[in-house]
Structures are given as structure tokens and as C-alpha cells.
Design an enzyme around this catalytic site. Structure first.
Site, mmCIF file in Angstrom:
data_model
loop_
_atom_site.group_PDB
_atom_site.id
_atom_site.type_symbol
_atom_site.label_atom_id
_atom_site.label_comp_id
_atom_site.label_asym_id
_atom_site.label_seq_id
_atom_site.Cartn_x
_atom_site.Cartn_y
_atom_site.Cartn_z
ATOM 1 N N TYR A 1 0.773 -1.257 -0.024
ATOM 2 C CA TYR A 1 -0.120 -0.067 0.173
ATOM 3 C C TYR A 1 0.860 1.202 0.031
ATOM 4 C CZ TYR A 1 -3.957 -3.082 0.293
ATOM 5 O OH TYR A 1 -4.719 -4.121 0.308
ATOM 6 N N ASN B 1 -9.179 -2.785 10.643
ATOM 7 C CA ASN B 1 -8.173 -3.562 9.629
ATOM 8 C C ASN B 1 -7.524 -2.279 9.068
ATOM 9 O OD1 ASN B 1 -10.823 -4.716 9.901
ATOM 10 N ND2 ASN B 1 -9.970 -6.306 8.897
ATOM 11 N N HIS C 1 -1.659 -7.950 10.963
ATOM 12 C CA HIS C 1 -1.796 -6.622 11.064
ATOM 13 C C HIS C 1 -0.458 -6.151 11.703
ATOM 14 C CE1 HIS C 1 -6.520 -6.829 10.997
ATOM 15 N NE2 HIS C 1 -5.771 -6.976 9.852
ATOM 16 N N GLU D 1 -13.845 -9.097 13.369
ATOM 17 C CA GLU D 1 -14.358 -9.442 11.748
ATOM 18 C C GLU D 1 -15.042 -10.916 11.852
ATOM 19 O OE1 GLU D 1 -10.718 -9.596 9.373
ATOM 20 O OE2 GLU D 1 -11.417 -11.417 8.484
HETATM 21 P P1 FAE Z 1 2.726 -4.690 2.612
HETATM 22 O O1 FAE Z 1 1.463 -4.654 1.946
HETATM 23 O O2 FAE Z 1 3.157 -5.766 3.395
HETATM 24 O O3 FAE Z 1 3.945 -4.399 1.484
HETATM 25 C C1 FAE Z 1 5.418 -4.563 1.641
HETATM 26 C C2 FAE Z 1 6.304 -5.277 0.453
HETATM 27 O O4 FAE Z 1 7.331 -4.877 0.554
HETATM 28 C C3 FAE Z 1 5.714 -6.467 0.429
HETATM 29 O O5 FAE Z 1 5.456 -6.792 -1.068
HETATM 30 C C4 FAE Z 1 7.018 -7.347 0.478
HETATM 31 O O6 FAE Z 1 7.297 -8.498 -0.316
HETATM 32 C C5 FAE Z 1 8.121 -6.254 -0.129
HETATM 33 N N1 FAE Z 1 9.369 -6.329 0.758
HETATM 34 C C6 FAE Z 1 9.646 -6.403 1.892
HETATM 35 N N2 FAE Z 1 10.913 -6.323 2.206
HETATM 36 C C7 FAE Z 1 11.610 -6.060 1.294
HETATM 37 C C8 FAE Z 1 12.987 -6.006 0.645
HETATM 38 N N3 FAE Z 1 13.992 -6.014 1.552
HETATM 39 N N4 FAE Z 1 13.134 -5.712 -0.832
HETATM 40 C C9 FAE Z 1 12.143 -5.742 -1.536
HETATM 41 N N5 FAE Z 1 10.909 -5.724 -1.217
HETATM 42 C C10 FAE Z 1 10.525 -6.035 0.034
HETATM 43 O O7 FAE Z 1 3.200 -3.270 3.476
HETATM 44 N N6 FAE Z 1 -5.834 -5.274 6.196
HETATM 45 C C11 FAE Z 1 -6.979 -4.946 5.810
HETATM 46 O O8 FAE Z 1 -6.973 -3.655 6.046
HETATM 47 N N7 FAE Z 1 -8.094 -5.624 5.680
HETATM 48 C C12 FAE Z 1 -8.032 -6.692 5.351
HETATM 49 O O9 FAE Z 1 -9.090 -7.686 5.011
HETATM 50 C C13 FAE Z 1 -6.886 -7.687 5.612
HETATM 51 N N8 FAE Z 1 -6.673 -8.677 5.649
HETATM 52 C C14 FAE Z 1 -5.524 -9.395 5.743
HETATM 53 C C15 FAE Z 1 -5.281 -10.867 5.655
HETATM 54 C C16 FAE Z 1 -4.146 -11.473 5.580
HETATM 55 C C17 FAE Z 1 -4.006 -12.812 5.659
HETATM 56 C C18 FAE Z 1 -2.980 -10.719 5.672
HETATM 57 C C19 FAE Z 1 -1.393 -11.220 5.620
HETATM 58 C C20 FAE Z 1 -3.023 -9.452 6.050
HETATM 59 C C21 FAE Z 1 -4.355 -8.814 5.834
HETATM 60 N N9 FAE Z 1 -4.457 -7.412 6.141
HETATM 61 C C22 FAE Z 1 -5.720 -6.720 5.764
HETATM 62 C C23 FAE Z 1 -3.080 -6.394 6.458
HETATM 63 C C24 FAE Z 1 -2.829 -5.602 5.384
HETATM 64 O O10 FAE Z 1 -2.536 -6.379 4.147
HETATM 65 C C25 FAE Z 1 -1.508 -4.964 5.697
HETATM 66 O O11 FAE Z 1 -1.797 -3.988 6.642
HETATM 67 C C26 FAE Z 1 -0.815 -4.236 4.480
HETATM 68 O O12 FAE Z 1 -0.621 -5.120 3.357
HETATM 69 C C27 FAE Z 1 0.422 -3.579 4.791
HETATM 70 O O13 FAE Z 1 0.603 -2.543 4.103
HETATM 71 P P2 FAE Z 1 2.394 -1.806 3.893
HETATM 72 O O14 FAE Z 1 2.020 -1.112 2.547
HETATM 73 O O15 FAE Z 1 2.508 -1.640 5.011
#
Ligand code: FAE
Length: 520
Positions: free
Chosen positions: A34, A498, A460, A375
Site C-alpha cells: 500500500y 483492519n 496486521h 471480523e
Molecule cells: P505490505 O503490503 O506488506 O507491502 C510490503 C512489500 O514490501 C511486500 O510486497 C514485501 O514483499 C516487500 N518487501 C519487504 N521487504 C523487502 C525488501 N527487503 N526488498 C524488496 N521488497 C521487500 O506493506 N488489512 C485490511 O485492511 N483488511 C483486510 O481484510 C486484511 N486482511 C488481511 C489478511 C491477511 C492474510 C494478511 C496477511 C493481511 C491482511 N491485512 C488486511 C493487512 C494488510 O494486508 C496490511 O496491513 C498491508 O498490506 C500493509 O501494507 P504495507 O504497505 O505496510
């Protein structure tokens, strides 16, 4: 943008534009979740070229079964990031282990293990949006003001939350359809039981396209939410970031993405200003196939709460970004996550066909003593199980820190098992009342060892680089001009709902300020 999603998705993923070693770029974004996707879109729209580096795959090519992602009932290598067996949040059933052997592969879901906490994260172009439940929830304004008192809440609620919801293509389920759809019987059962016990329930918006889901149920579209697809990816229906923000950024022609590239170091360049960024190119078995060094004028850390915190504490401890604030690595929380299952009576079936996309929450956040937003989660096993499953979000005050361990060369997280206590207390306050009203009991066979509470993992992760503490009020790492944090690590361990809408909206706010002041 909507007219040609597949074309644009292809453009997003084009690996031919992967960075070459020795390249110099104006902006490098680490991670494509995000924070990274919002940042990339607004920078490219402002005319700035962006090189995005993502450790996971680009999920555009189907496997031998013709599908991009596998479902939850038949997991294969595509399910987990470099594991020999699955590591499902519900790890047991009827007391027996539920996980199974899989080939080691750069799969889409990671469960990263620290001493007392497993952190689930998405891996691939689109980050967490590829694996999450799509629940798009704006936090309660009062709570937002409590956690980030220095951020102008008027601006957030008038401008940036609506902007993020538009960019994410959030939509809501048609209440008439919801009331009759067989695939939401579990949600109606969970909702009416909560209401009977005196709790309020709310409809929750989502990024899954509900008109598509209606066609799934009608039999006129290929099933995805109705085919037990979600935490290992959705083959259809979900408007993940690769189809929204990243597709729009790619359409500007100014975005390049290097999938299967993992950033390992960032430090000031020896000559010419900017920052040296070291990265490893991986193959799909996780083997390093190339080491690359790139120089960037500006670097945005968007690797998620865990990824960004790990990189930054490592750089500080190894002297490569030695002046980073002591607050870097601090303030990590699990958003008070705890999972629990209840056993229903035979006369309260939850449905053999369950949409994997949650659409209802039990909202007891206003209870001062035991705030809890739960949820009503699916249990899409493809057969009737009489189980109600919940992911509860609670107000847990405990905060952990990331520290670099010089002996192992890895980063530790100081979370302790007992720290989930306040979350369990708040969730038990809700579910004990529901159980006593329904004459039902908890399922103790789902998390191993007769445990009632799934309290050793989180979906989260938040914090580690908190806004206004480790950074300035817009995510700048002020000790190092040109370095920024944009992701969930900015939030102080909790959002009360969430989190991805909060992460995206904050990224919208911060990048607007950064583009206005730091480029030009
Ligand atoms: P994120 O989306 O984790 O993106 C970080 C990216 O950086 C990833 O693609 C990594 O692979 C990449 N990365 C990490 N380290 C490196 C590196 N060293 N070099 C290159 N790339 C790297 O971060 N949230 C909601 O609001 N609603 C939901 O329904 C919900 N359901 C969820 C269900 C599951 C199973 C999971 C796991 C999470 C859920 N979440 C939900 C949480 C939400 O997906 C999470 O808060 C966000 O994705 C976090 O966003 P960020 O941008 O912080």
C-alpha cells in the site's frame, strides 16, 4: 484504467524493465504494498520516474493448472514464501495438524517467525493486497486522533481517506443480496448471534468486486471468493493493488518494477550524492542469482512494518545509517489481533459454501474497558462445519522493538507470548457473552495444544518506524535527507480496525507534502 486491466497488469509486471547493476535512478521505492503503490502513483503522475523493487514475484503468469494462485484447500508451492510445509493460521482441525508438505517456492504468503510471534505478509507485486481479505475500513475518528494526535484529522477524513477509498476501488455489498446469498449464511449467523448478545454489527466495505461475486453465485463467472481463494491469492474478483494503484502508475509510462529483487542495504553514496542501494536478485527457489548495486537520489522504504523496520535497524546497527533516530525499531504492535472459533449447534449451520471475503464486523469499540472490533471470518472448507470464526482487533497497549542481533546477523522482535493477554481479555468479554447467550463453547482444536485463542500470530503488523517519532510528521527520515518511510511501520502499533485504508490514506497525505516540498 478499468477498460484494459489485463494489459495494464502485464505492463506493471514487465520484468524486462528490471534494474541493472550500476544504474542511477531519481527515485527507488522498496516494496510494492500500500505505502509503495500510493507513493509510486503520485510520483509518476507528477512526472517523476520511479524504480520499484519487490522481493516477491509478479503474479501474472498461470501455473501448469492454468491458474495464477492456488486455493486454500489444495495449497502447493505458490502458497508460501520459501517453506517446506504450509503454515496456516488455523493450524489444526479436530486436534490434528492441518499443514502439509509443499515444494519450496517464492509463494505469495509469508509467515515470518520471530521468537513469540508469526507475522503474515504478502509477497509479490501488490504486497499484502494479494493475500488479504480486502476489508476496507476507515478507523473511528476519535481513535485515529488518539493514535496520531499531530496529524490533522479534518484533512484525513475530508481528503485523504476518501482519496484512498477511490484509488483502492472500494465497494459495498448490496444488502438485499447479502440477506439472501447462501455464501454469507456464516456472516448472518455470526451477526445475529452477536446482536442477540447485545452487540452492534456493521457492514464492512471491501475491494473485492461484489458484482463479480454475484455472478459467481449465479454461475455466470469463474469462482474465486466462492472457491476458497483468498490468503494464497484470488484468481478473480479482487481489485488488488496491481489492478488499481500500480496499474495506474504503470499507465503513466514512468514506473519500472523489479520483481524477485530483495533490497539488503541502503547507505549514502560515496560519490555524487544520493544513496547506494544493494539488492539480491532471486530465482523462484529463493536462490540468489545476481547481486546488484544501484544509486538513487531518493529512497522510499515501503517494505511493510517488518521489512522496513528490519532494514533500518540493520543499517543503523551496522553503521551504514548510524545517525538514524533511536526511535527506529520501536513501537511495534499487532493491532491487538487474536483469532478464535466457536462451535455452533446443529440447528445453526454456517453453510457449506462460504465466501472467503468477510463483509461484517462486530463493533464493540466504544466499550471503554474492553474495546474490540471483530471480523466475522469465513471458514471456507467446502463443507458444513458449524464453526463461527473471528479475527478480533483489540486495544492492546504492549509494544515491541526490533533489534539487530550481531551474533546471528538477523533482526529480533521483542514481543513476548504473555503480551497478548489484554487482547484475549477484551475478545473473551465479547465471545463469552455470545457463548453464554447461545449455550455454545469455544473450539479448542484449531490452534494446536488445546488452545482457545490464536494469539501467536498477526495479520496486521504495525509500527517500528512511528510517524513523528522515528520520522518527521510526513515520513521523512530527517537525519538522511532523501530517505522516507511510507508504509504500516508509521502507525503506532494499532488502528482499531483492519489497517490498509489507514496506511494508504496516510501515504496519500505524506507523498503530497513530499512532492510539494522535496522535488522541484
Ligand atoms: P505490505 O503490503 O506488506 O507491502 C510490503 C512489500 O514490501 C511486500 O510486497 C514485501 O514483499 C516487500 N518487501 C519487504 N521487504 C523487502 C525488501 N527487503 N526488498 C524488496 N521488497 C521487500 O506493506 N488489512 C485490511 O485492511 N483488511 C483486510 O481484510 C486484511 N486482511 C488481511 C489478511 C491477511 C492474510 C494478511 C496477511 C493481511 C491482511 N491485512 C488486511 C493487512 C494488510 O494486508 C496490511 O496491513 C498491508 O498490506 C500493509 O501494507 P504495507 O504497505 O505496510
Amino acid at each position: 484504467m478499468l477498460a484494459a486491466p489485463s494489459l495494464l497488469t502485464e505492463a506493471v509486471a514487465a520484468p524486462t524493465r528490471a534494474l541493472s547493476s550500476g544504474a542511477r535512478v531519481p527515485v527507488l521505492v522498496i516494496g510494492s504494498g500500500y505505502g509503495g503503490a500510493v507513493t509510486a502513483l503520485r510520483l509518476t503522475q507528477a512526472g517523476i520516474r520511479v524504480a520499484m523493487v519487490e522481493m516477491g514475484r509478479s503474479w501474472t503468469a498461470p501455473g501448469s493448472d492454468g491458474k495464477i494462485f492456488c486455493d486454500m484447500l489444495n495449497p502447493d508451492g505458490r502458497s508460501y514464501w520459501l517453506k517446506d510445509q504450509t503454515d496456516a493460521p488455523v493450524s489444526h482441525f479436530m486436534g490434528a495438524p492441518y499443514n502439509k508438505a509443499i515444494p519450496r517456492y517464492t509463494g505469495v504468503l509469508d509467515s515470518e517467525r520471530f521468537a513469540a510471534m508469526r507475522v503474515y505478509q504478502g509477497r509479490g507485486v501488490g504486497g499484502g493486497s494479494l493475500v488479504n481479505g480486502g476489508m476496507a475500513v476507515v478507523p473511528k475518528r476519535q481513535y485515529f486522533e488518539e493514535i496520531l494526535p499531530d496529524v490533522d484529522a479534518d484533512e484525513m477524513y475530508d481528503v485523504y481517506f476518501p482519496r484512498a477509498n477511490t484509488g483502492l476501488q472500494v465497494n459495498s455489498i448490496d444488502p438485499t443480496w447479502y440477506n439472501s446469498a447462501s455464501c454469507y449464511q456464516y456472516a448472518r449467523v455470526g451477526s445475529s448471534q452477536a446482536n442477540s448478545a447485545g452487540f452492534k454489527t456493521v457492514s464492512v466495505p471491501n475491494v473485492y468486486d461484489f458484482s463479480y461475486m454475484q455472478r459467481e453465485l449465479a454461475g455466470t463467472a469463474q469462482r474465486s471468493a466462492l472457491a476458497s481463494e483468498v490468503i494464497y491469492g484470488n484468481n478473480h474478483g479482487k481489485q488488488s493493488l496491481d489492478k488499481t494503484y500500480l496499474a495506474a502508475a504503470a499507465a503513466t509510462g514512468r514506473l519500472s518494477i523489479s520483481p524477485l529483487h530483495k533490497v539488503t542495504a541502503v547507505y549514502p553514496a560515496a560519490v555524487g550524492g544520493g544513496y547506494t542501494v544493494e539488492m539480491q536478485q532471486l530465482d523462484t527457489s529463493g536462490k540468489v542469482v545476481a547481486n546488484k548495486t544501484v544509486t538513487a537520489d531518493k529512497v522510499f522504504f515501503s517494505a511493510g512494518s517488518v521489512g522496513t523496520s528490519k532494514l533500518l535497524v540493520t543499517m543503523r546497527s551496522t553503521g551504514r545509517l548510524r545517525d538514524l533516530s533511536d526511535a527506529v525499531g520501536e513501537g511495534w504492535g499487532n493491532n491487538g489481533n487474536v483469532m478464535v472459533g466457536r462451535a455452533n449447534h446443529m440447528w445453526s449451520p454456517t453453510g457449506g459454501l462460504q465466501a472467503s471475503i468477510p463483509v461484517r464486523g462486530i463493533d464493540n469499540w466504544d466499550d471503554r474497558q474492553h474495546p474490540c472490533f471483530a471480523e466475522i471470518a469465513p471458514f471456507p472448507a467446502g463443507t458444513e462445519l458449524w464453526i463461527s470464526l473471528y479475527l478480533a482487533i483489540t486495544k492492546n497497549p504492549n509494544r515491541a522493538a526490533f533489534t539487530f542481533n550481531p551474533t546471528t546477523g538477523r533482526v529480533d522482535l521483542s514481543w513476548q507470548g504473555s503480551w497478548s493477554g489484554p487482547s484475549i481479555t477484551a475478545a473473551a468479554n465479547m465471545f463469552n457473552k455470545i457463548n453464554s447467550r447461545e449455550w455454545t463453547v469455544y473450539r479448542t482444536d484449531l490452534f494446536g495444544g488445546n488452545k482457545t485463542w490464536g494469539d501467536d500470530f498477526t495479520y496486521h503488523p504495525l509500527g517500528g518506524c512511528v510517524l513523528g517519532e522515528a520520522t518527521d510528521l510526513y515520513g521523512r527520515l530527517t537525519e538522511y535527507p532523501g530517505l522516507y518511510v511510507t508504509d504500516g511501520s508509521l502507525l503506532p502499533g494499532s488502528t482499531g480496525v483492519n489497517p490498509f485504508v489507514t496506511i494508504a490514506a496516510l501515504a496519500e497525505r505524506n507523498i503530497e507534502n513530499v512532492i510539494g516540498n522535496d522535488f522541484g
